[in-house]
Each structure stands twice: as structure tokens, then as C-alpha cells.
Design a protein around this motif. Sequence first.
Motif, short mmCIF file in Angstrom:
data_model
loop_
_atom_site.label_atom_id
_atom_site.label_comp_id
_atom_site.label_asym_id
_atom_site.label_seq_id
_atom_site.Cartn_x
_atom_site.Cartn_y
_atom_site.Cartn_z
N ARG A 10 0.86 -1.20 0.00
CA ARG A 10 0.00 0.00 0.00
C ARG A 10 0.88 1.24 0.00
NH1 ARG A 10 -5.23 -0.59 2.29
NH2 ARG A 10 -5.74 -2.73 2.85
N PRO A 11 0.44 2.31 -0.66
CA PRO A 11 1.22 3.55 -0.60
C PRO A 11 1.23 4.08 0.83
CG PRO A 11 -0.76 3.81 -1.96
CD PRO A 11 -0.77 2.41 -1.48
N LYS A 12 2.37 4.60 1.23
CA LYS A 12 2.51 5.13 2.59
C LYS A 12 2.23 6.63 2.61
CE LYS A 12 6.17 1.91 4.03
NZ LYS A 12 6.21 1.08 2.79
N ASN A 13 1.81 7.13 3.78
CA ASN A 13 1.74 8.58 3.96
C ASN A 13 3.14 9.13 3.75
OD1 ASN A 13 -0.97 8.37 4.61
ND2 ASN A 13 -0.59 8.32 6.80
N LYS A 83 -14.67 -5.60 -9.51
CA LYS A 83 -14.56 -5.43 -8.07
C LYS A 83 -13.37 -4.53 -7.79
CE LYS A 83 -16.77 -9.71 -6.83
NZ LYS A 83 -16.67 -11.01 -6.18
N LEU A 84 -13.53 -3.61 -6.84
CA LEU A 84 -12.38 -2.76 -6.54
C LEU A 84 -12.24 -2.48 -5.06
CD1 LEU A 84 -13.53 0.45 -6.26
CD2 LEU A 84 -13.66 0.17 -8.71
N LYS A 85 -11.00 -2.21 -4.72
CA LYS A 85 -10.65 -1.81 -3.36
C LYS A 85 -9.74 -0.61 -3.48
CE LYS A 85 -10.92 -5.60 -0.07
NZ LYS A 85 -10.12 -6.65 0.58
N GLN A 86 -9.80 0.28 -2.48
CA GLN A 86 -8.89 1.41 -2.53
C GLN A 86 -8.11 1.53 -1.23
OE1 GLN A 86 -11.85 4.53 -3.28
NE2 GLN A 86 -11.27 5.49 -1.36
N SER A 87 -6.92 2.12 -1.36
CA SER A 87 -6.05 2.33 -0.22
C SER A 87 -5.70 3.81 -0.19
CB SER A 87 -4.79 1.48 -0.38
OG SER A 87 -3.97 1.62 0.76
N ASN A 88 -6.05 4.46 0.92
CA ASN A 88 -5.88 5.91 1.03
C ASN A 88 -4.55 6.27 1.67
OD1 ASN A 88 -8.78 5.09 1.15
ND2 ASN A 88 -9.06 7.29 0.89
N PHE A 89 -4.01 7.41 1.26
CA PHE A 89 -2.78 7.91 1.89
C PHE A 89 -2.72 9.42 1.70
CE2 PHE A 89 -1.80 7.15 -2.51
CZ PHE A 89 -0.88 8.12 -2.88
N SER A 90 -1.87 10.06 2.49
CA SER A 90 -1.76 11.52 2.40
C SER A 90 -0.37 11.91 1.90
CB SER A 90 -2.01 12.16 3.76
OG SER A 90 -1.01 11.76 4.67
#
Length: 103
Positions: A10-13, A83-90
Motif C-alpha cells: 500500500r502507498p505510505k503517507n 470489483k475494486l478496493k482502494q487504499s488511502n494515503f496523504s
Amino acid sequence: SHSYPTFLVRPKNTTAYVNDNLWLHCIATGDRKPKISWSKDEQGGDKLDEERFIEHSNGTLHIKNVRLEDQGGYYCIAANRGKLKQSNFSLVVKSKLIFVMNT
């Protein structure tokens, strides 16, 4: 039954400085390899500016010449078979300040 995508990376903050080059990584697995795409919260799923945001097929996002206005919330989307999933980051962007010492 088809499985939802699962994030392996996953992308990191991230904190970056103006004019930096930045590489963010997003890797997902699933029944049929998920396609990775990226968006910014304010853009509600719209594509990022392709001049400076280069989306590589391996799931890496390269941001060229980071700007102050790039700061904000982003997400990586992994999609397969509808189907999709998302991964949030700042992303926090700082200007490079040069301090002049008075002697």
C-alpha cells in the motif's frame, strides 16, 4: 467465486519537498491480476494530470516536480472483474526554505 483484490503493498503517507521526484508503490493480487489506478480526493476518481503524474503498469506512480498544490489525500485503486478496493494515503508537501544567518 471471484475474490476481491488484496493489497500486497500500500502507498505510505509521504512528505515531499517542492520539485522532488516521488515514486509511490501500490501492488495488489487477486483472481485475475488487478489493474492499479490513482486519484486525488478532490478529483473524485478523475485521472491525475498525465504530464506530471506518470502511472506505470507495475503499479508505481511517479510524481515529477512536486508542487505545493499536490498536497492532499490520494488513493490507489485496485480493480479486477468489476470489483475494486482502494487504499488511502496523504501527501504533505513542504517548500525548501533557505535560512540566512545574520553574523
